[in-house]
Design an enzyme around this catalytic site. Structure first.
Site, PDB file in Angstrom:
ATOM      1  N   ASP A   1     -80.567 -22.199  10.998  1.00  0.00           N
ATOM      2  CA  ASP A   1     -79.244 -21.931  10.769  1.00  0.00           C
ATOM      3  C   ASP A   1     -78.356 -22.951  11.299  1.00  0.00           C
ATOM      4  OD1 ASP A   1     -76.729 -20.503  10.984  1.00  0.00           O
ATOM      5  OD2 ASP A   1     -77.257 -18.992  12.315  1.00  0.00           O
TER       6      ASP A   1
ATOM      7  N   SER B   1     -64.372 -27.449  -1.669  1.00  0.00           N
ATOM      8  CA  SER B   1     -63.959 -26.340  -2.725  1.00  0.00           C
ATOM      9  C   SER B   1     -62.725 -26.850  -3.172  1.00  0.00           C
ATOM     10  CB  SER B   1     -64.129 -25.265  -2.093  1.00  0.00           C
ATOM     11  OG  SER B   1     -63.735 -24.116  -2.846  1.00  0.00           O
TER      12      SER B   1
ATOM     13  N   TYR C   1     -62.374 -18.560   4.509  1.00  0.00           N
ATOM     14  CA  TYR C   1     -62.956 -19.631   3.763  1.00  0.00           C
ATOM     15  C   TYR C   1     -62.082 -20.918   3.242  1.00  0.00           C
ATOM     16  CZ  TYR C   1     -65.821 -21.406  -0.294  1.00  0.00           C
ATOM     17  OH  TYR C   1     -66.390 -22.336  -1.161  1.00  0.00           O
TER      18      TYR C   1
ATOM     19  N   ALA D   1     -59.688 -22.136   4.686  1.00  0.00           N
ATOM     20  CA  ALA D   1     -59.335 -22.864   5.948  1.00  0.00           C
ATOM     21  C   ALA D   1     -60.500 -23.573   6.177  1.00  0.00           C
ATOM     22  CB  ALA D   1     -58.989 -21.999   6.904  1.00  0.00           C
ATOM     23  N   SER D   2     -61.789 -23.233   6.055  1.00  0.00           N
ATOM     24  CA  SER D   2     -62.860 -24.039   6.794  1.00  0.00           C
ATOM     25  C   SER D   2     -63.140 -24.920   5.607  1.00  0.00           C
ATOM     26  CB  SER D   2     -64.122 -22.866   6.525  1.00  0.00           C
ATOM     27  OG  SER D   2     -64.599 -22.699   5.237  1.00  0.00           O
ATOM     28  N   LYS D   3     -62.882 -24.931   4.249  1.00  0.00           N
ATOM     29  CA  LYS D   3     -62.881 -26.018   3.357  1.00  0.00           C
ATOM     30  C   LYS D   3     -61.768 -27.066   3.566  1.00  0.00           C
ATOM     31  CE  LYS D   3     -66.733 -24.653   1.457  1.00  0.00           C
ATOM     32  NZ  LYS D   3     -67.773 -25.629   1.560  1.00  0.00           N
TER      33      LYS D   3
HETATM   34  N1  LIG Z   1     -70.178 -21.697  -6.711  1.00  0.00           N
HETATM   35  C1  LIG Z   1     -68.718 -21.812  -6.516  1.00  0.00           C
HETATM   36  O1  LIG Z   1     -68.094 -21.335  -7.285  1.00  0.00           O
HETATM   37  C2  LIG Z   1     -68.452 -22.863  -5.428  1.00  0.00           C
HETATM   38  C3  LIG Z   1     -67.008 -23.243  -5.379  1.00  0.00           C
HETATM   39  C4  LIG Z   1     -66.515 -24.168  -4.884  1.00  0.00           C
HETATM   40  C5  LIG Z   1     -67.466 -24.675  -3.573  1.00  0.00           C
HETATM   41  N2  LIG Z   1     -68.603 -24.294  -3.579  1.00  0.00           N
HETATM   42  C6  LIG Z   1     -69.476 -24.768  -2.593  1.00  0.00           C
HETATM   43  O2  LIG Z   1     -70.534 -25.263  -2.982  1.00  0.00           O
HETATM   44  C7  LIG Z   1     -71.534 -25.010  -1.878  1.00  0.00           C
HETATM   45  C8  LIG Z   1     -72.592 -24.454  -2.356  1.00  0.00           C
HETATM   46  O3  LIG Z   1     -72.615 -23.307  -2.677  1.00  0.00           O
HETATM   47  P1  LIG Z   1     -73.220 -22.519  -3.859  1.00  0.00           P
HETATM   48  O4  LIG Z   1     -72.453 -21.990  -4.914  1.00  0.00           O
HETATM   49  O5  LIG Z   1     -74.425 -23.194  -4.336  1.00  0.00           O
HETATM   50  O6  LIG Z   1     -73.747 -21.052  -3.071  1.00  0.00           O
HETATM   51  P2  LIG Z   1     -75.334 -20.491  -2.731  1.00  0.00           P
HETATM   52  O7  LIG Z   1     -76.103 -20.563  -3.819  1.00  0.00           O
HETATM   53  O8  LIG Z   1     -75.053 -19.263  -1.984  1.00  0.00           O
HETATM   54  O9  LIG Z   1     -75.936 -21.619  -1.622  1.00  0.00           O
HETATM   55  C9  LIG Z   1     -75.341 -21.558  -0.416  1.00  0.00           C
HETATM   56  C10 LIG Z   1     -76.394 -22.333   0.256  1.00  0.00           C
HETATM   57  O10 LIG Z   1     -76.098 -22.530   1.816  1.00  0.00           O
HETATM   58  C11 LIG Z   1     -77.071 -22.142   2.693  1.00  0.00           C
HETATM   59  N3  LIG Z   1     -76.675 -21.620   3.937  1.00  0.00           N
HETATM   60  C12 LIG Z   1     -75.590 -20.470   4.060  1.00  0.00           C
HETATM   61  N4  LIG Z   1     -75.460 -20.296   5.467  1.00  0.00           N
HETATM   62  C13 LIG Z   1     -76.368 -21.201   5.909  1.00  0.00           C
HETATM   63  C14 LIG Z   1     -76.504 -21.299   7.369  1.00  0.00           C
HETATM   64  N5  LIG Z   1     -76.049 -20.494   8.255  1.00  0.00           N
HETATM   65  N6  LIG Z   1     -77.651 -22.202   7.669  1.00  0.00           N
HETATM   66  C15 LIG Z   1     -78.164 -22.916   6.900  1.00  0.00           C
HETATM   67  N7  LIG Z   1     -77.862 -22.628   5.446  1.00  0.00           N
HETATM   68  C16 LIG Z   1     -77.090 -21.882   5.114  1.00  0.00           C
HETATM   69  C17 LIG Z   1     -77.680 -20.875   1.668  1.00  0.00           C
HETATM   70  O11 LIG Z   1     -79.167 -20.906   2.190  1.00  0.00           O
HETATM   71  P3  LIG Z   1     -79.809 -19.734   2.958  1.00  0.00           P
HETATM   72  O12 LIG Z   1     -78.848 -18.401   2.975  1.00  0.00           O
HETATM   73  O13 LIG Z   1     -81.096 -19.522   2.667  1.00  0.00           O
HETATM   74  O14 LIG Z   1     -79.470 -20.029   4.498  1.00  0.00           O
HETATM   75  C18 LIG Z   1     -77.720 -21.674   0.435  1.00  0.00           C
HETATM   76  O15 LIG Z   1     -78.744 -22.441   0.150  1.00  0.00           O
HETATM   77  C19 LIG Z   1     -70.960 -24.486  -0.858  1.00  0.00           C
HETATM   78  O16 LIG Z   1     -70.558 -25.110   0.314  1.00  0.00           O
HETATM   79  C20 LIG Z   1     -69.790 -23.654  -1.528  1.00  0.00           C
HETATM   80  O17 LIG Z   1     -68.718 -23.453  -0.566  1.00  0.00           O
HETATM   81  C21 LIG Z   1     -69.029 -23.329  -4.419  1.00  0.00           C
END
Ligand SMILES: NC(=O)c1ccc[n+]([C@@H]2O[C@H](COP(=O)([O-])OP(=O)(O)OC[C@H]3O[C@@H](n4cnc5c(N)ncnc54)[C@H](OP(=O)(O)O)[C@@H]3O)[C@@H](O)[C@H]2O)c1
Length: 287
Positions: free
Chosen positions: A68, A147, A160, A162-164
């Site tokens: 985590d 993001s 969210y 704010a974190s980004k």
């Molecule tokens: N998809 C979009 O539209 C979008 C847009 C803007 C930015 N983003 C950014 O792109 C990045 C990837 O997102 P995604 O779209 O690929 O989403 P996703 O498929 O939900 O992937 C998120 C990843 O983060 C891991 N994760 C979450 N909490 C965690 C924790 N506490 N410890 C370790 N790992 C953790 C998850 O794995 P586990 O659950 O297995 O831990 C998963 O592998 C993120 O930073 C997201 O904010 C995405």
């Protein structure tokens, strides 16, 4: 003197957080296919193991670190642990995050803290641990996957966004502080990407526009490393994202109006929030 940067060439070691799904999964597989040893990080072990098994078909030393990232001890131990096992780390991709599409009336302090720990502080913790490792190794690259929400906060995403935004400001500060160190920091701001993150929302988002494939983010990650780009927003030419950026600069009031219309605050939500606020004042809990 500027230290020579290492490129993600063959046999480089790349840490990808959030490698169990979505963008991180695609990035891990793409780095391995290009010959990098990949260390994938996430909590869901079976999914992560499956990704790493695929990576090992290209680079047999690739392995998973399950845990985590909201836990500071785990996050700060990652990079030194990989250096100890493989002798080097070339690229750290801070990609893991959780979504939080939820009206601010419904967000608890615990939820807000979890978002900041996982999305922002984990990136600070891995970075602080990576800097001495990169200095010892003669350089390296950190890619922070942020993001578009850091640039224009969507409705129901105050925490969210704010974190980004914190991640973006942190990256901007690193550009200045790490000058001449040989450590390149890249910031990638994705727009809407078609991953499972959309299915994890607490309150379904109104957005039903186009979602782009994760590969456009992976391509941007490679480009930002190879060309030493500081910041890239993808997709580059989406009309909605471009107009939101322009309005944020030129007509922020108009942008706010448009964003409010995307997900208006209903009377029911406001009434319920007032009722809860009233009930709390009538029965304050001790402490
Ligand atoms: N998809 C979009 O539209 C979008 C847009 C803007 C930015 N983003 C950014 O792109 C990045 C990837 O997102 P995604 O779209 O690929 O989403 P996703 O498929 O939900 O992937 C998120 C990843 O983060 C891991 N994760 C979450 N909490 C965690 C924790 N506490 N410890 C370790 N790992 C953790 C998850 O794995 P586990 O659950 O297995 O831990 C998963 O592998 C993120 O930073 C997201 O904010 C995405």
């Amino acid at each position: 003197m500027q230290a020579e940067h290492r490129k993600p060439e063959q046999r480089s070691v790349v840490i990808v957080t959030g490698a169990s799904s979505g963008i991180g999964r695609e990035a891990a597989l793409a780095f391995a296919a290009r010959g990098s040893t990949v260390v994938g990080v996430a909590r869901r072990q079976p999914l992560l193991d499956e990704v790493m098994q695929q990576c090992r078909q290209h680079t047999p030393e690739s392995f998973a670190l399950c845990g985590d990232l909201g836990d500071r001890e785990f996050a700060q131990a990652l990079v030194p642990a990989v250096e100890a096992r493989l002798g080097r780390v070339d690229v750290l991709i801070n990609n893991a995050a959780i979504s939080k599409h939820k009206h601010i009336y419904h967000v608890s302090a615990d939820e807000a803290e979890a978002v900041m720990r996982i999305n922002f502080l984990s990136c600070v913790w891995t970075t602080l641990a990576a800097i001495p490792v990169f200095l010892r190794g003669g350089g390296g690259t950190i890619v922070n996957v942020s993001s578009f929400a850091a640039i224009v906060a969507p409705p129901r995403e105050a925490i969210y966004a704010a974190s980004k935004a914190a991640m973006n400001a942190f990256s901007q500060g690193l550009w200045l502080d790490l000058e001449g160190s040989g450590i390149h920091v890249a910031l990638v701001n994705p727009g809407p990407i078609d991953t499972e993150i959309w299915e994890k929302e607490d309150e379904p988002p109104a957005y039903n526009g186009r979602k782009y494939p994760p590969s456009i983010v992976v391509d941007a990650i490679f480009e930002s490393i190879e060309k030493q780009i500081h910041e890239v927003t993808v997709p580059r030419f989406d009309a909605q994202l471009l107009s939101a950026r322009a309005l944020a600069l030129l007509a922020p009031g108009l942008l706010r109006m448009g964003m409010r219309r995307m997900e208006p605050v209903t009377d029911a939500v406001l009434d319920a929030a007032r009722k809860r606020a009233g009930a709390k004042a009538a029965h304050p809990s001790p402490g």
